[in-house]
Design a protein around this motif. Structure first.
Motif, PDB file in Angstrom:
ATOM      1  N   ASN A 174     -42.093 -28.113 -36.500  1.00 24.46           N
ATOM      2  CA  ASN A 174     -41.161 -26.951 -35.244  1.00 24.46           C
ATOM      3  C   ASN A 174     -40.408 -26.420 -35.750  1.00 24.46           C
ATOM      4  N   LEU A 175     -39.520 -27.436 -36.504  1.00 29.64           N
ATOM      5  CA  LEU A 175     -37.761 -27.595 -37.261  1.00 29.64           C
ATOM      6  C   LEU A 175     -37.970 -25.800 -37.660  1.00 29.64           C
ATOM      7  N   MET A 176     -38.895 -25.834 -38.463  1.00 28.21           N
ATOM      8  CA  MET A 176     -38.857 -25.018 -39.683  1.00 28.21           C
ATOM      9  C   MET A 176     -39.104 -23.258 -39.145  1.00 28.21           C
ATOM     10  N   THR A 177     -39.780 -23.107 -37.996  1.00 22.21           N
ATOM     11  CA  THR A 177     -39.696 -22.293 -37.163  1.00 22.21           C
ATOM     12  C   THR A 177     -38.811 -21.727 -36.010  1.00 22.21           C
ATOM     13  N   PHE A 178     -37.083 -22.611 -36.750  1.00 23.18           N
ATOM     14  CA  PHE A 178     -35.989 -22.078 -35.792  1.00 23.18           C
ATOM     15  C   PHE A 178     -35.397 -21.086 -37.369  1.00 23.18           C
ATOM     16  N   PRO A 179     -35.016 -20.034 -37.472  1.00 20.69           N
ATOM     17  CA  PRO A 179     -35.051 -19.033 -38.790  1.00 20.69           C
ATOM     18  C   PRO A 179     -33.561 -19.286 -38.452  1.00 20.69           C
ATOM     19  N   PHE A 180     -32.914 -20.100 -39.060  1.00 17.09           N
ATOM     20  CA  PHE A 180     -31.234 -21.002 -39.022  1.00 17.09           C
ATOM     21  C   PHE A 180     -31.443 -21.994 -39.368  1.00 17.09           C
ATOM     22  N   VAL A 181     -32.872 -22.222 -39.843  1.00 19.50           N
ATOM     23  CA  VAL A 181     -32.942 -23.821 -39.644  1.00 19.50           C
ATOM     24  C   VAL A 181     -33.598 -23.684 -41.035  1.00 19.50           C
ATOM     25  N   LYS A 182     -34.780 -22.836 -41.213  1.00 22.50           N
ATOM     26  CA  LYS A 182     -35.321 -22.443 -42.365  1.00 22.50           C
ATOM     27  C   LYS A 182     -34.733 -21.876 -43.407  1.00 22.50           C
ATOM     28  N   SER A 183     -33.743 -20.896 -42.933  1.00 25.41           N
ATOM     29  CA  SER A 183     -32.808 -20.106 -43.840  1.00 25.41           C
ATOM     30  C   SER A 183     -31.071 -21.398 -44.537  1.00 25.41           C
ATOM     31  N   ALA A 184     -31.145 -22.475 -43.868  1.00 26.17           N
ATOM     32  CA  ALA A 184     -30.477 -23.195 -43.883  1.00 26.17           C
ATOM     33  C   ALA A 184     -31.628 -23.984 -45.358  1.00 26.17           C
ATOM     34  N   VAL A 185     -32.709 -24.336 -45.009  1.00 25.01           N
ATOM     35  CA  VAL A 185     -32.751 -25.607 -45.736  1.00 25.01           C
ATOM     36  C   VAL A 185     -33.394 -24.454 -46.877  1.00 25.01           C
ATOM     37  N   GLU A 186     -34.159 -23.410 -47.064  1.00 32.08           N
ATOM     38  CA  GLU A 186     -34.147 -22.577 -48.083  1.00 32.08           C
ATOM     39  C   GLU A 186     -32.339 -22.211 -48.967  1.00 32.08           C
ATOM     40  N   SER A 187     -31.883 -22.654 -48.449  1.00 27.55           N
ATOM     41  CA  SER A 187     -30.314 -22.093 -49.347  1.00 27.55           C
ATOM     42  C   SER A 187     -30.546 -23.449 -50.129  1.00 27.55           C
ATOM     43  N   GLY A 188     -30.807 -24.131 -49.436  1.00 25.01           N
ATOM     44  CA  GLY A 188     -30.312 -25.761 -50.270  1.00 25.01           C
ATOM     45  C   GLY A 188     -29.204 -26.673 -49.228  1.00 25.01           C
ATOM     46  N   ALA A 189     -28.778 -25.533 -48.186  1.00 26.33           N
ATOM     47  CA  ALA A 189     -27.341 -26.457 -47.749  1.00 26.33           C
ATOM     48  C   ALA A 189     -28.059 -27.514 -46.267  1.00 26.33           C
ATOM     49  N   LEU A 190     -29.558 -27.335 -46.032  1.00 19.85           N
ATOM     50  CA  LEU A 190     -29.871 -28.485 -44.976  1.00 19.85           C
ATOM     51  C   LEU A 190     -30.893 -28.857 -46.048  1.00 19.85           C
ATOM     52  N   SER A 191     -31.209 -30.415 -45.743  1.00 15.34           N
ATOM     53  CA  SER A 191     -31.965 -30.908 -45.596  1.00 15.34           C
ATOM     54  C   SER A 191     -33.431 -31.766 -44.306  1.00 15.34           C
ATOM     55  N   LEU A 192     -34.383 -31.423 -45.117  1.00 14.51           N
ATOM     56  CA  LEU A 192     -35.231 -32.295 -43.035  1.00 14.51           C
ATOM     57  C   LEU A 192     -35.206 -33.497 -43.770  1.00 14.51           C
ATOM     58  N   HIS A 193     -35.246 -35.092 -42.763  1.00 13.68           N
ATOM     59  CA  HIS A 193     -36.902 -35.676 -43.177  1.00 13.68           C
ATOM     60  C   HIS A 193     -36.887 -36.234 -41.924  1.00 13.68           C
ATOM     61  N   GLY A 194     -38.261 -37.239 -42.313  1.00  9.86           N
ATOM     62  CA  GLY A 194     -38.876 -37.579 -40.961  1.00  9.86           C
ATOM     63  C   GLY A 194     -38.731 -38.758 -41.269  1.00  9.86           C
ATOM     64  N   LEU A 195     -38.485 -39.736 -40.526  1.00  4.31           N
ATOM     65  CA  LEU A 195     -38.563 -41.274 -40.507  1.00  4.31           C
ATOM     66  C   LEU A 195     -39.616 -42.162 -39.315  1.00  4.31           C
ATOM     67  N   TRP A 196     -39.338 -43.078 -39.793  1.00  5.76           N
ATOM     68  CA  TRP A 196     -40.152 -44.014 -38.605  1.00  5.76           C
ATOM     69  C   TRP A 196     -40.155 -45.381 -38.557  1.00  5.76           C
ATOM     70  N   THR A 197     -39.833 -46.349 -37.485  1.00  4.50           N
ATOM     71  CA  THR A 197     -39.239 -47.443 -37.661  1.00  4.50           C
ATOM     72  C   THR A 197     -40.376 -48.427 -36.904  1.00  4.50           C
ATOM     73  N   ASP A 198     -40.210 -49.341 -37.437  1.00  2.00           N
ATOM     74  CA  ASP A 198     -40.838 -50.853 -36.224  1.00  2.00           C
ATOM     75  C   ASP A 198     -39.832 -51.503 -35.764  1.00  2.00           C
TER      76      ASP A 198
END
Length: 217
Positions: A174-198
């Motif tokens: 869903n984050l990648m449906t935000f135009p400004f997130v998608k643009s920042a990710v594609e330009s390399g200015a932003l990276s997304l990370h998925g974590l899970w903790t026990d």
């Protein structure tokens, strides 16, 4: 505002203890943050669950993380429909105003919101299916993840853990449906990370997109 009451005494005591110790020892740093503003390197979207202590997990100090918490660490799709969207507003501010370099979605074990979604989707929580249920309508965001879990042959405990991890992936999608997130990710200015903790074990896993699985950090 006659319904408002003074702070409980135990919290007042804890505040004075913090002011006399942690704040007193670092008052110059707090004043610098106040004057210069915040420059967090990362945004963390985590669950409201009181057992998930983001700053402790990463040993973070004040000013390091821009943190947003909600039920089950969910991000809704990009929908600028005029309604109030606290999570979407937080993401927008982090990416477009603070220019964070990393955006982390942190899920966790024994998530009550995820269990509620599981029960609702299995017809075991009629109260959550009511249109007036804020939790139920919020957990509708996770239905695509529930559908994916249902396609697997797992027991009830396995389904809950699988859906907890799917909650992170749904939010990342869903984050990648935000135009400004998608643009920042594609330009390399932003990276997304998925974590899970026990919570019980104190372990931390991150999603590996190359293999499509979670692996220990």
């Amino acid at each position: 505002m006659q319904f408002v009451r003074p702070l409980p005494s135990y919290l007042v005591t804890r505040y004075h203890g913090w002011k006399a110790t942690a704040y007193a020892d670092n008052s110059a740093w707090y004043r610098r943050l106040a004057v210069e503003g915040q420059r967090p390197r990362a945004m963390v979207i985590s669950c409201c669950d009181s057992r998930v202590h983001v700053t402790s997990i990463f040993g973070a100090d004040q000013g390091e993380f821009f943190i947003h918490r909600n039920i089950a660490n969910l991000v809704p799709p990009y929908e600028p429909d005029g309604n109030q969207h606290g999570t979407s507003a937080a993401v927008e501010y982090a990416v477009t105003a603070l220019h964070v370099s990393h955006l982390i979605v942190l899920g966790h074990s024994s998530c009550g919101g995820v269990q509620g979604c599981l029960d609702m989707c299995n017809g075991k929580a009629p109260a959550l299916e009511e249109k007036t249920s804020f939790v139920g309508r919020w957990m509708d965001i996770l239905r695509p993840g529930f559908d994916r879990v249902q396609a697997r042959e797992v027991d009830e405990a396995g389904a809950a853990r699988a859906l907890e991890k799917e909650a992170v992936l749904v939010s990342l999608d869903n984050l990648m449906t935000f135009p400004f997130v998608k643009s920042a990710v594609e330009s390399g200015a932003l990276s997304l990370h998925g974590l899970w903790t026990d919570i019980a074990e104190g372990s931390l896993e991150q999603f590996d997109p190359a293999r499509g699985v979670y692996a220990a950090v």
